[in-house]
Design an enzyme around this catalytic site. Structure first.
Site, short mmCIF file in Angstrom:
data_model
loop_
_atom_site.label_atom_id
_atom_site.label_comp_id
_atom_site.label_asym_id
_atom_site.label_seq_id
_atom_site.Cartn_x
_atom_site.Cartn_y
_atom_site.Cartn_z
N CYS A 2 0.84 -1.19 0.00
CA CYS A 2 0.00 0.00 0.00
C CYS A 2 0.88 1.25 0.00
O CYS A 2 1.92 1.29 0.66
CB CYS A 2 -0.94 0.09 1.20
SG CYS A 2 -2.09 -1.27 1.29
N ARG A 28 3.85 -0.28 -4.82
CA ARG A 28 3.60 -0.82 -3.48
C ARG A 28 2.27 -1.59 -3.40
O ARG A 28 1.93 -2.15 -2.37
CB ARG A 28 3.56 0.32 -2.46
CG ARG A 28 4.81 1.15 -2.43
CD ARG A 28 4.68 2.29 -1.45
NE ARG A 28 4.63 1.79 -0.09
CZ ARG A 28 5.69 1.56 0.66
NH1 ARG A 28 6.89 1.77 0.18
NH2 ARG A 28 5.56 1.10 1.88
N TRP A 76 -2.77 -2.73 -1.68
CA TRP A 76 -2.45 -4.15 -1.84
C TRP A 76 -3.27 -4.84 -0.74
O TRP A 76 -2.97 -4.72 0.45
CB TRP A 76 -0.97 -4.39 -1.63
CG TRP A 76 -0.53 -5.79 -1.95
CD1 TRP A 76 -0.14 -6.26 -3.17
CD2 TRP A 76 -0.42 -6.89 -1.05
NE1 TRP A 76 0.18 -7.59 -3.08
CE2 TRP A 76 0.02 -8.01 -1.79
CE3 TRP A 76 -0.67 -7.06 0.32
CZ2 TRP A 76 0.24 -9.25 -1.22
CZ3 TRP A 76 -0.46 -8.30 0.90
CH2 TRP A 76 -0.01 -9.38 0.13
N ASN A 102 -1.41 2.21 5.73
CA ASN A 102 -0.52 1.15 5.26
C ASN A 102 -0.08 0.36 6.49
O ASN A 102 0.44 0.95 7.44
CB ASN A 102 0.68 1.79 4.54
CG ASN A 102 1.81 0.80 4.26
OD1 ASN A 102 2.96 1.17 4.21
ND2 ASN A 102 1.48 -0.46 4.07
N GLY A 103 -0.32 -0.95 6.47
CA GLY A 103 0.06 -1.78 7.61
C GLY A 103 -1.09 -2.71 7.96
O GLY A 103 -1.98 -2.93 7.13
N GLU A 482 17.03 -17.93 -7.61
CA GLU A 482 16.66 -16.57 -8.00
C GLU A 482 16.09 -16.56 -9.42
O GLU A 482 15.10 -15.89 -9.71
CB GLU A 482 17.88 -15.64 -7.87
CG GLU A 482 17.66 -14.21 -8.32
CD GLU A 482 16.57 -13.45 -7.56
OE1 GLU A 482 16.04 -13.97 -6.57
OE2 GLU A 482 16.23 -12.35 -7.99
N LYS A 486 12.36 -15.22 -10.30
CA LYS A 486 12.17 -14.13 -11.27
C LYS A 486 11.12 -14.52 -12.31
O LYS A 486 10.21 -13.77 -12.61
CB LYS A 486 13.50 -13.89 -11.95
CG LYS A 486 14.15 -12.62 -12.16
CD LYS A 486 14.28 -11.54 -11.17
CE LYS A 486 13.51 -11.57 -9.93
NZ LYS A 486 13.87 -10.90 -8.83
N GLU A 489 7.56 -14.78 -10.76
CA GLU A 489 7.00 -13.48 -10.40
C GLU A 489 6.37 -12.77 -11.58
O GLU A 489 5.28 -12.23 -11.47
CB GLU A 489 8.12 -12.55 -9.87
CG GLU A 489 8.53 -12.78 -8.44
CD GLU A 489 9.63 -11.81 -8.02
OE1 GLU A 489 9.44 -11.11 -7.03
OE2 GLU A 489 10.68 -11.73 -8.69
N HIS A 505 15.82 -38.12 -6.89
CA HIS A 505 15.16 -38.62 -5.68
C HIS A 505 13.68 -38.24 -5.68
O HIS A 505 13.14 -37.81 -4.67
CB HIS A 505 15.87 -38.08 -4.43
CG HIS A 505 17.28 -38.55 -4.35
ND1 HIS A 505 17.61 -39.85 -4.02
CD2 HIS A 505 18.45 -37.93 -4.61
CE1 HIS A 505 18.93 -40.00 -4.06
NE2 HIS A 505 19.45 -38.83 -4.42
N LYS A 605 6.08 -4.45 -4.06
CA LYS A 605 7.53 -4.41 -3.91
C LYS A 605 7.96 -4.36 -2.45
O LYS A 605 8.91 -5.00 -2.06
CB LYS A 605 8.09 -3.19 -4.65
CG LYS A 605 9.59 -3.16 -4.58
CD LYS A 605 10.20 -2.53 -5.78
CE LYS A 605 11.68 -2.76 -5.82
NZ LYS A 605 12.03 -4.13 -6.21
C1 G6P Z 1 9.23 -8.50 -2.09
C2 G6P Z 1 9.90 -8.11 -3.39
C3 G6P Z 1 11.18 -8.92 -3.59
C4 G6P Z 1 12.11 -8.72 -2.40
C5 G6P Z 1 11.41 -9.07 -1.09
C6 G6P Z 1 12.23 -8.63 0.10
O1 G6P Z 1 8.76 -9.79 -2.16
O2 G6P Z 1 9.02 -8.32 -4.48
O3 G6P Z 1 11.82 -8.49 -4.76
O4 G6P Z 1 13.24 -9.51 -2.57
O5 G6P Z 1 10.16 -8.37 -0.99
O6 G6P Z 1 12.28 -7.23 0.12
P1 G6P Z 1 13.45 -6.37 0.71
O7 G6P Z 1 13.02 -4.95 0.49
O8 G6P Z 1 13.53 -6.71 2.17
O9 G6P Z 1 14.69 -6.73 -0.02
#
Ligand code: G6P
Length: 610
Positions: A2, A28, A76, A102-103, A482, A486, A489, A505, A605
């Protein structure tokens, strides 16, 4: 999660600012948005499910919302579906008070019960509406006093923007466990969840500290703590450019940020390297402290956690101490074995991730020294850590991280080398060789990026695949995690990262002729082993995309359907290069699939709720 904004000024410019600010905060959360403004002594609200564009279109046709005071929100969803009624702002029963939040208000059910008994009805399923009605129920004509009383009753995390019809010239803001900044303007002042929202208006920023309330008029800002004492306002000047948070000529922030990696890696590494010596800002680990360490615990979420997974391999190799990596959401609730002889490293781009912040607090409570690797200067994690090292990635806007991951990783290499040097666990020759190779990273990444179009061609071939495995061993396996994240996502393709030796396995039963296996083989010692694993999946029908180093070209024969070569570098550092084609591949696959790359569904994010 948010984004909130607020405006107080003198020229009836609230609405344009709110919309412009929200646009910068859409990363956000973006399932609904809304604004509330004070107009002719009445609070007027426009809020809708969907992207910001929906309310922009509505507001474009309304000409009665000129106002000096307003708040806005991009959501969000946590409590209640994305819908018009659950969108913020929320209005109190009397119509006097509007709130954006937000929270998470953790005790909202109890508060709701108490308020219901007093005759309050709730239109939405949100926790935030409770804040609006609570303020309403406590209000006796003094808004600041009312907010203070409410903060005593609210549990959880809350950044709030509040307006009240009795205060046509005042904007109120509250911060607890969710970020909130104030933008200091001339004859106008602003609040926002993050700096890019106000950057077109001002470079003077004050980050609200924990448990603070701000009272803003167009000419004045007062800050109080929750107990009522007046607090000092610390203003800092933002020295990065607005351009850094703009897309410029790129189609998406993600590709812009991928392309920025050589520069930001250089910005992160080079100020800390002088010839062969590493200076990690003000960090000073004595030999005695390091010798007494029983272990290092790396704690993080998402891609930052994946940086930790890579770092575990090279740190243990260089430092010869146990290194644990753990998800912050697990660490905080499982009685971890951590004490004063444990170094806890928190990795976070935003510096605001709720679980990482809680893990930090838990680690400190247990007596550990906490070092954080953070991108956002002055963020909560940076503020609360014993030591902080900043990644100089600049603002990262795309939800899927790329440049933050790379800079975090580069800093972890420097930390590992610094510690191994002090401990004497590395030979001079190896140390020097690694430093020389680290200096080459930006240039080698530039080389990979120049060939992005060939990765695009490969993406074109495979973008319709629905089942993908990423396989590799040790460091390669950690990078695969990673790569897989990616892809998931932003392209919504289901993929899994697997340790190449573990496939047989059980998981190999999933391999068939519809499976694409992306194999990463950069580690000299393990190359032949990974090739054997590739043969196993190939003989079960899988299509193979191999990512390996240029020197392996003559060893590959016909094993792979496609190959992406990356430059040769010390084995330990190859993750920094290997992740680049994986980022590009995800980007182009998502692009061919027509996905909303910078704002993937259901994600945000900055995850400021647990
Ligand atoms: C969200 C983002 C990720 C990030 C993660 C941790 O899920 O989409 O890209 O790695 O948060 O966020 P931070 O700000 O703590 O790296």
């Amino acid at each position: 999660m948010c984004g909130i904004v607020g405006y107080i000024g003198e020229n009836k410019k609230a609405v344009p600012f709110l919309l412009q600010g929200l646009e910068k905060l859409e990363y956000r959360g973006y399932d609904s948005s809304g604004i509330a403004v004070l107009n002719q002594n009445e609070i007027k609200i426009v809020k809708k499910q969907g992207r910001l564009k929906v309310i922009k279109d509505i507001l474009g046709s309304k000409d009665d919302l000129h106002s000096n005071l307003g708040i806005g929100h991009t959501r969000w969803a946590t409590h209640g579906d994305p819908s018009d009624v659950n969108a913020h702002p929320h209005l109190s029963k009397s119509g006097k008070i509007a709130v954006v939040h937000n929270g998470i208000i953790e005790n909202y059910i109890n508060l709701k019960k108490t308020l219901s008994k007093k005759g309050y009805e709730f239109k939405s399923d949100t926790d935030t509406e409770v804040v609006a009605q609570l303020l309403d129920s406590l209000y006796e004509g003094n808004m600041l006093g009312t907010i203070k009383k409410a903060t005593d009753l609210l549990e959880g995390s809350f950044a709030l923007g509040i307006i009240c019809t009795d205060y046509p010239d005042t904007l109120f803001a509250v911060k607890k466990d969710s970020p909130l900044i104030i933008g200091v303007g001339e004859d106008e002042n602003f609040i926002a969840s993050d700096i890019p929202a106000v950057l077109s208006k001002t470079r003077k920023i004050c980050r609200l500290k924990e448990k603070q309330i701000a009272v803003l008029t167009s000419k004045n800002i007062d800050i109080f703590d929750f107990s009522g004492g007046k607090a000092k306002m610390e203003i800092s000047e933002i020295n990065w450019n607005v351009d850094a948070a703009e897309k410029n000529n790129y189609d998406h922030f993600m590709i812009k940020e991928i392309m920025e990696q050589p520069k930001v890696l250089n910005d992160t590494i080079s100020p800390r390297l002088k010839d062969y010596s590493i200076k990690l800002d003000n960090l000073n680990f004595t030999e005695e402290y390091l010798k007494n360490l029983n272990k290092i615990s790396i704690v993080a979420c998402g891609s930052a956690y994946h940086v930790g997974c890579v770092a575990k391999y090279f740190m243990e190799e260089l430092i010869r101490k146990p290194v644990e990596v753990e998800l912050a959401s697990e660490f905080r609730y499982r009685s971890p074995i951590v004490d004063k002889n444990t170094l806890v490293i928190i990795i976070s781009q935003s510096g605001e991730t709720a679980d990482s912040l809680a893990a930090l607090r838990e680690a400190k409570k247990l007596g550990a020294r906490v070092l954080s690797v953070v991108n956002v200067v002055g963020s909560s994690i940076a503020n609360e850590s014993d030591d902080v090292l900043y990644t100089w990635a600049g603002p990262e806007i795309a939800v899927a991280t790329t440049k933050a991951y790379s800079t975090q990783l580069s800093l972890m290499y420097l930390i590992a080398l610094y510690i191994s040097k002090v401990l004497g666990t590395i030979t001079d020759e190896k140390y020097k060789n690694l430093i020389e190779n680290i200096k080459l990273l930006p240039e080698k990444i530039t080389g990979i990026l120049k060939k992005a179009s060939s990765t695009e061609e490969i993406a074109k071939k495979y973008y319709q695949t629905e089942k993908i495995f990423f396989i590799g061993r040790t460091l390669d396996y950690a990078v695969c995690m990673e790569g897989s994240l990616k892809l998931k996502e932003i392209s919504y393709i289901h993929s899994e990262a697997y340790a190449a030796g573990e496939l047989k396995h059980g998981t190999i039963s999933l391999i068939d002729n519809k499976t694409l296996v992306i194999a990463l083989a950069t580690q000299d010692k393990l190359f032949d082993k990974t090739i054997s694993n590739i043969r196993e999946v190939k003989s079960r029908g899988a299509t193979i995309l191999l990512i390996t180093t240029e020197d392996k070209a003559d060893k590959i024969s016909d094993i792979a359907d496609d190959v992406i070569y990356i430059p040769k570098i010390s084995n330990i550092l190859s993750p920094s290069l290997a992740v680049i084609p994986m980022q590009l591949l995800s980007y182009y696959i998502a692009k061919f699939r027509g996905c909303d790359i910078d704002k993937p569904r259901n994600l945000a994010k900055s995850v400021t709720v647990e």
